[in-house]
Design an enzyme around this catalytic site. Structure first.
Site, PDB file in Angstrom:
ATOM      1  N   ASP A   2       0.878  -1.154   0.000  1.00 29.49           N
ATOM      2  CA  ASP A   2       0.000   0.000   0.000  1.00 29.49           C
ATOM      3  C   ASP A   2       0.929   1.220   0.000  1.00 29.49           C
ATOM      4  OD1 ASP A   2      -2.436   1.587   0.514  1.00 29.49           O
ATOM      5  OD2 ASP A   2      -1.495   1.914   2.468  1.00 29.49           O
ATOM      6  N   ARG A   3       0.463   2.343  -0.526  1.00 29.96           N
ATOM      7  CA  ARG A   3       1.330   3.519  -0.601  1.00 29.96           C
ATOM      8  C   ARG A   3       1.191   4.421   0.624  1.00 29.96           C
ATOM      9  NH1 ARG A   3       0.083   8.076  -4.932  1.00 29.96           N
ATOM     10  NH2 ARG A   3      -0.895   9.008  -3.114  1.00 29.96           N
ATOM     11  N   ASP A   4       0.036   5.041   0.791  1.00 30.28           N
ATOM     12  CA  ASP A   4      -0.150   6.074   1.812  1.00 30.28           C
ATOM     13  C   ASP A   4      -0.319   5.455   3.203  1.00 30.28           C
ATOM     14  OD1 ASP A   4      -0.114   8.030  -0.229  1.00 30.28           O
ATOM     15  OD2 ASP A   4      -2.228   7.643  -0.641  1.00 30.28           O
TER      16      ASP A   4
ATOM     17  N   TYR B 135      -5.500  12.659   0.000  1.00 31.04           N
ATOM     18  CA  TYR B 135      -5.715  13.147  -1.364  1.00 31.04           C
ATOM     19  C   TYR B 135      -4.524  13.949  -1.880  1.00 31.04           C
ATOM     20  CZ  TYR B 135     -10.396  11.883   0.158  1.00 31.04           C
ATOM     21  OH  TYR B 135     -11.475  11.210   0.676  1.00 31.04           O
TER      22      TYR B 135
ATOM     23  N   ASN C   2      -5.321   2.635  -3.351  1.00 32.09           N
ATOM     24  CA  ASN C   2      -6.623   3.250  -3.610  1.00 32.09           C
ATOM     25  C   ASN C   2      -6.428   4.759  -3.672  1.00 32.09           C
ATOM     26  OD1 ASN C   2      -7.938   0.779  -3.488  1.00 32.09           O
ATOM     27  ND2 ASN C   2      -8.721   1.082  -1.422  1.00 32.09           N
TER      28      ASN C   2
ATOM     29  N   SER D  35      -9.123   7.348  -4.314  1.00 28.42           N
ATOM     30  CA  SER D  35     -10.481   7.824  -4.584  1.00 28.42           C
ATOM     31  C   SER D  35     -10.541   9.330  -4.807  1.00 28.42           C
ATOM     32  CB  SER D  35     -11.426   7.429  -3.453  1.00 28.42           C
ATOM     33  OG  SER D  35     -11.114   8.131  -2.270  1.00 28.42           O
TER      34      SER D  35
ATOM     35  N   HIS E 272     -11.345   4.804  -8.350  1.00 24.92           N
ATOM     36  CA  HIS E 272     -12.793   4.779  -8.116  1.00 24.92           C
ATOM     37  C   HIS E 272     -13.185   5.142  -6.688  1.00 24.92           C
ATOM     38  CE1 HIS E 272     -12.017   1.844 -11.452  1.00 24.92           C
ATOM     39  NE2 HIS E 272     -12.811   2.739 -12.018  1.00 24.92           N
TER      40      HIS E 272
ATOM     41  N   ARG F 232     -10.749  -1.764  -6.449  1.00 25.58           N
ATOM     42  CA  ARG F 232     -10.556  -1.028  -5.193  1.00 25.58           C
ATOM     43  C   ARG F 232     -10.421  -2.005  -4.033  1.00 25.58           C
ATOM     44  NH1 ARG F 232     -10.878   3.831  -2.985  1.00 25.58           N
ATOM     45  NH2 ARG F 232     -11.549   3.941  -0.816  1.00 25.58           N
ATOM     46  N   LYS F 233      -9.312  -1.883  -3.293  1.00 25.92           N
ATOM     47  CA  LYS F 233      -9.146  -2.716  -2.107  1.00 25.92           C
ATOM     48  C   LYS F 233     -10.287  -2.433  -1.134  1.00 25.92           C
ATOM     49  CE  LYS F 233      -5.063  -0.918  -1.546  1.00 25.92           C
ATOM     50  NZ  LYS F 233      -3.786  -0.525  -0.941  1.00 25.92           N
TER      51      LYS F 233
END
Length: 181
Positions: free
Chosen positions: A13-15, A24, A56, A58, A92, A101-102
């Site tokens: 995962d990134r963030d 965001y 993700n 979004s 998404h 989307r996880k």
């Protein structure tokens, strides 16, 4: 977990996992690796493990980010911590019901296909239950690295916990290569 000659990978995962969570984030200058990220990635690379990011995002679906913003942030992550063998994201909204989307497994399965690895030869490292859920749904092994945003029930439900990213990488090496570091 796998035969010695089979490809293996760790998807991050990134963030909140590889880089500090900036909600965001479309500004590459705000990208800051979490403590231990470079050492964890070096350990995995030194053991011949392919690396990917599955994130993700979004903010794209919400109109807060553009695809170009996400790409620029990923480029910055790669400059600071790379190289990565595959980077992908889901733009998404949660209510869109997409398969990428996880905690859905689609993005992870696509990364596995791109990397030429079986999901059973993949470890997914993340900081929330959606990362664990996606790994489990894809047939990969999840490792949860809790942060202040990780909910208690997510920690309680995680099959493997690590207190930090370096420990998670050590566990991944042990699982994927069979070598204790």
């Amino acid at each position: 977990m796998k035969a010695a000659d089979e490809a293996r990978a760790v998807l991050f995962d990134r963030d909140g996992t590889l880089v500090e969570d900036v909600p965001y984030n479309g500004n590459p200058e705000l990208v800051a690796p979490v403590p231990g990220a470079a050492a964890a990635l070096d350990l995995l690379r030194d053991n011949g493990i392919r690396l990917g990011i599955v994130s993700n995002q979004s903010g794209v679906g919400r109109g807060l980010l553009t695809d170009e913003d996400v790409h620029r942030v990923h480029e910055r992550v790669a400059r600071l911590l790379g190289p990565f063998d595959d980077i992908r994201y889901c733009p998404h909204l949660p209510e869109d019901g997409c398969g990428c989307r996880k905690p859905a497994p689609g993005m992870l399965l696509a990364a596995c296909a791109a990397l030429g690895v079986r999901p059973a030869s993949v470890v997914v490292i993340g900081d929330i239950g959606a990362d664990v859920g996606a790994a489990t749904a894809a047939g990969a092994t999840p490792i949860l690295v809790p942060t202040p945003v990780t909910r208690r029930e997510e920690v309680a439900a995680a099959p493997i916990l690590a207190p930090d990213l370096v420990t998670a990488a050590e566990l991944a090496v042990e699982l994927l290569v069979g070598v204790r570091t």
